[in-house]
Enzyme design. Structure first.
Site, PDB file in Angstrom:
ATOM      1  N   HIS A   1     -42.774 -24.704  -3.291  1.00 39.85           N
ATOM      2  CA  HIS A   1     -42.391 -24.134  -4.579  1.00 39.85           C
ATOM      3  C   HIS A   1     -42.574 -22.625  -4.620  1.00 39.85           C
ATOM      4  CE1 HIS A   1     -43.698 -28.303  -6.225  1.00 39.85           C
ATOM      5  NE2 HIS A   1     -42.460 -28.333  -5.779  1.00 39.85           N
TER       6      HIS A   1
ATOM      7  N   LYS B   1     -50.981 -17.063  -5.339  1.00 39.40           N
ATOM      8  CA  LYS B   1     -51.855 -18.220  -5.565  1.00 39.40           C
ATOM      9  C   LYS B   1     -53.072 -18.162  -4.645  1.00 39.40           C
ATOM     10  CE  LYS B   1     -47.962 -21.191  -6.774  1.00 39.40           C
ATOM     11  NZ  LYS B   1     -47.141 -22.352  -6.362  1.00 39.40           N
TER      12      LYS B   1
ATOM     13  N   TYR C   1     -55.987 -24.126  -8.092  1.00 40.90           N
ATOM     14  CA  TYR C   1     -55.445 -22.821  -7.737  1.00 40.90           C
ATOM     15  C   TYR C   1     -55.327 -21.896  -8.928  1.00 40.90           C
ATOM     16  CZ  TYR C   1     -50.881 -25.025  -8.884  1.00 40.90           C
ATOM     17  OH  TYR C   1     -49.851 -25.690  -9.487  1.00 40.90           O
TER      18      TYR C   1
ATOM     19  N   ASP D   1     -38.192 -32.054  -5.601  1.00 41.83           N
ATOM     20  CA  ASP D   1     -38.390 -31.715  -4.196  1.00 41.83           C
ATOM     21  C   ASP D   1     -37.468 -32.506  -3.274  1.00 41.83           C
ATOM     22  OD1 ASP D   1     -40.263 -29.849  -4.919  1.00 41.83           O
ATOM     23  OD2 ASP D   1     -41.980 -31.163  -4.562  1.00 41.83           O
TER      24      ASP D   1
END
Length: 181
Positions: free
Chosen positions: A62, A71, A131, A168
Protein backbone atom coordinates in the site's frame (compact mmCIF):
# COMPACT_ATOMS: atom_id res chain seq x y z
CA UNK A 1 18.87 2.08 19.99
CA UNK A 2 20.85 1.10 16.89
CA UNK A 3 19.85 2.35 13.44
CA UNK A 4 20.94 0.33 10.41
CA UNK A 5 20.24 1.52 6.84
CA UNK A 6 19.21 -1.36 4.55
CA UNK A 7 20.30 -1.81 0.92
CA UNK A 8 17.94 1.06 0.09
CA UNK A 9 19.56 3.41 2.61
CA UNK A 10 16.47 5.53 3.28
CA UNK A 11 14.79 2.43 4.75
CA UNK A 12 16.21 1.98 8.25
CA UNK A 13 16.03 -0.92 10.70
CA UNK A 14 15.93 0.15 14.36
CA UNK A 15 17.04 -2.29 17.05
CA UNK A 16 16.38 -1.25 20.65
CA UNK A 17 18.56 -1.98 23.65
CA UNK A 18 16.46 -4.31 25.79
CA UNK A 19 16.98 -4.59 29.55
CA UNK A 20 15.53 -7.78 30.98
CA UNK A 21 15.57 -9.95 34.05
CA UNK A 22 13.30 -12.48 35.76
CA UNK A 23 10.64 -9.77 36.18
CA UNK A 24 10.34 -9.07 32.46
CA UNK A 25 11.90 -6.44 30.21
CA UNK A 26 12.10 -2.73 29.44
CA UNK A 27 13.12 -0.89 26.29
CA UNK A 28 12.69 2.53 24.80
CA UNK A 29 10.55 1.93 21.72
CA UNK A 30 10.81 5.46 20.32
CA UNK A 31 13.07 8.46 20.82
CA UNK A 32 12.46 11.48 18.55
CA UNK A 33 16.07 12.69 18.61
CA UNK A 34 17.62 9.29 17.86
CA UNK A 35 15.05 8.70 15.13
CA UNK A 36 15.57 12.08 13.43
CA UNK A 37 19.36 11.77 13.67
CA UNK A 38 19.11 8.40 11.89
CA UNK A 39 16.75 9.55 9.11
CA UNK A 40 18.55 12.86 8.71
CA UNK A 41 15.54 15.17 8.86
CA UNK A 42 12.72 16.30 11.12
CA UNK A 43 9.74 13.91 11.10
CA UNK A 44 6.33 14.52 12.65
CA UNK A 45 4.04 11.56 13.31
CA UNK A 46 0.30 12.28 13.26
CA UNK A 47 -1.38 8.88 13.57
CA UNK A 48 -0.80 5.52 15.29
CA UNK A 49 -2.37 2.35 13.86
CA UNK A 50 -2.75 -1.19 15.18
CA UNK A 51 -3.72 -4.23 13.11
CA UNK A 52 -4.19 -7.89 13.97
CA UNK A 53 -3.91 -10.65 11.37
CA UNK A 54 -3.66 -14.42 11.22
CA UNK A 55 -1.03 -16.58 9.53
CA UNK A 56 -0.89 -16.15 5.77
CA UNK A 57 -2.55 -12.74 5.62
CA UNK A 58 -0.68 -10.41 3.31
CA UNK A 59 -1.48 -6.70 3.70
CA UNK A 60 -0.15 -4.52 0.93
CA UNK A 61 1.66 -3.32 -0.89
CA UNK A 62 0.00 0.00 0.00
CA UNK A 63 0.85 3.64 -0.53
CA UNK A 64 -0.91 6.98 -0.89
CA UNK A 65 -0.18 8.80 -4.16
CA UNK A 66 -1.09 12.12 -2.48
CA UNK A 67 -0.55 12.73 1.23
CA UNK A 68 2.16 10.04 1.18
CA UNK A 69 2.84 8.43 4.53
CA UNK A 70 6.15 7.61 6.09
CA UNK A 71 5.69 4.65 8.46
CA UNK A 72 7.57 3.44 11.50
CA UNK A 73 6.40 -0.16 11.93
CA UNK A 74 6.83 -2.87 14.57
CA UNK A 75 5.31 -6.14 15.77
CA UNK A 76 4.21 -6.73 19.38
CA UNK A 77 2.85 -10.28 18.92
CA UNK A 78 4.06 -12.89 16.46
CA UNK A 79 6.21 -12.41 13.37
CA UNK A 80 5.89 -10.85 9.93
CA UNK A 81 8.03 -10.32 6.89
CA UNK A 82 7.84 -6.60 6.20
CA UNK A 83 8.54 -5.25 2.69
CA UNK A 84 9.16 -1.77 1.25
CA UNK A 85 9.27 -1.00 -2.50
CA UNK A 86 10.81 2.23 -3.83
CA UNK A 87 8.27 4.03 -6.04
CA UNK A 88 10.29 7.23 -6.56
CA UNK A 89 11.08 7.45 -10.29
CA UNK A 90 13.95 9.87 -9.60
CA UNK A 91 15.64 7.35 -7.29
CA UNK A 92 18.45 5.05 -8.42
CA UNK A 93 16.64 2.29 -6.48
CA UNK A 94 13.25 2.80 -8.20
CA UNK A 95 11.43 -0.54 -8.36
CA UNK A 96 13.80 -2.19 -5.86
CA UNK A 97 12.59 -3.70 -2.60
CA UNK A 98 13.95 -4.48 0.84
CA UNK A 99 12.55 -6.66 3.59
CA UNK A 100 13.02 -7.39 7.28
CA UNK A 101 11.67 -9.93 9.72
CA UNK A 102 9.87 -8.07 12.49
CA UNK A 103 8.73 -9.95 15.56
CA UNK A 104 7.75 -9.56 19.18
CA UNK A 105 10.95 -11.39 20.12
CA UNK A 106 13.45 -9.35 18.06
CA UNK A 107 11.62 -6.03 18.73
CA UNK A 108 12.97 -4.54 15.51
CA UNK A 109 11.27 -1.56 13.91
CA UNK A 110 11.41 -0.49 10.28
CA UNK A 111 11.26 3.07 8.95
CA UNK A 112 9.56 3.15 5.54
CA UNK A 113 9.75 6.72 4.21
CA UNK A 114 7.28 8.54 1.99
CA UNK A 115 7.48 7.43 -1.65
CA UNK A 116 7.51 3.71 -0.88
CA UNK A 117 4.86 1.01 -1.10
CA UNK A 118 4.65 -1.03 2.09
CA UNK A 119 3.28 -4.44 3.01
CA UNK A 120 3.74 -7.46 5.21
CA UNK A 121 2.84 -11.13 5.41
CA UNK A 122 2.12 -12.87 8.71
CA UNK A 123 4.46 -15.81 9.36
CA UNK A 124 3.25 -16.78 12.85
CA UNK A 125 -0.20 -18.06 13.85
CA UNK A 126 -1.21 -14.48 14.66
CA UNK A 127 0.50 -11.08 14.58
CA UNK A 128 -0.22 -7.68 16.03
CA UNK A 129 1.33 -4.87 14.03
CA UNK A 130 1.77 -1.26 15.20
CA UNK A 131 2.76 1.71 13.10
CA UNK A 132 3.14 5.45 13.27
CA UNK A 133 2.42 7.53 10.15
CA UNK A 134 3.57 10.96 9.02
CA UNK A 135 0.26 11.85 7.36
CA UNK A 136 -3.36 10.90 7.83
CA UNK A 137 -5.05 8.02 6.08
CA UNK A 138 -6.68 9.29 2.89
CA UNK A 139 -8.58 6.42 1.22
CA UNK A 140 -9.18 8.43 -1.96
CA UNK A 141 -5.40 8.47 -2.56
CA UNK A 142 -4.64 4.91 -1.47
CA UNK A 143 -3.15 2.62 -4.08
CA UNK A 144 -2.08 -1.04 -4.07
CA UNK A 145 0.94 -2.49 -5.79
CA UNK A 146 0.73 -6.18 -6.73
CA UNK A 147 2.51 -8.31 -4.15
CA UNK A 148 3.34 -10.91 -6.81
CA UNK A 149 4.48 -8.63 -9.64
CA UNK A 150 7.01 -10.76 -11.55
CA UNK A 151 9.15 -7.68 -12.32
CA UNK A 152 9.58 -7.05 -8.58
CA UNK A 153 10.23 -10.74 -7.77
CA UNK A 154 9.75 -10.20 -4.04
CA UNK A 155 10.78 -13.15 -1.88
CA UNK A 156 7.96 -13.19 0.69
CA UNK A 157 9.49 -16.11 2.62
CA UNK A 158 6.06 -17.70 2.59
CA UNK A 159 4.77 -20.84 0.86
CA UNK A 160 1.35 -21.09 -0.71
CA UNK A 161 -1.17 -18.42 -1.57
CA UNK A 162 -1.61 -15.61 0.95
CA UNK A 163 -4.97 -14.28 2.09
CA UNK A 164 -5.61 -10.89 0.49
CA UNK A 165 -8.20 -8.15 0.81
CA UNK A 166 -10.40 -7.56 -2.23
CA UNK A 167 -8.51 -4.36 -3.09
CA UNK A 168 -5.18 -6.18 -2.94
CA UNK A 169 -6.48 -8.91 -5.24
CA UNK A 170 -6.79 -6.25 -7.95
CA UNK A 171 -3.56 -4.35 -7.23
CA UNK A 172 -1.54 -3.01 -10.15
CA UNK A 173 1.88 -4.05 -11.35
CA UNK A 174 4.76 -1.60 -11.18
CA UNK A 175 4.35 -0.86 -14.90
CA UNK A 176 0.65 0.03 -14.37
CA UNK A 177 0.94 1.77 -11.00
CA UNK A 178 0.97 5.48 -10.29
CA UNK A 179 4.38 6.36 -8.89
CA UNK A 180 6.21 9.36 -7.43
CA UNK A 181 8.56 11.72 -9.31
Amino acid sequence: MNATPLTIPEVILFTPKVFGDDRGFFYESFNQKIFEDAVGRPVKFVQDNHSSSVKGVLRGLHYQIKQPQGKLVRVILGEVLDVAVDLRKSSKTFGHWVSAHLSASNRHQLWVPEGFAHGFVVLSDKAEFLYKTTDYYAPQYERSLAWNDPKLSINWDFEGEPTLSSKDQFAKTLEEAETFN
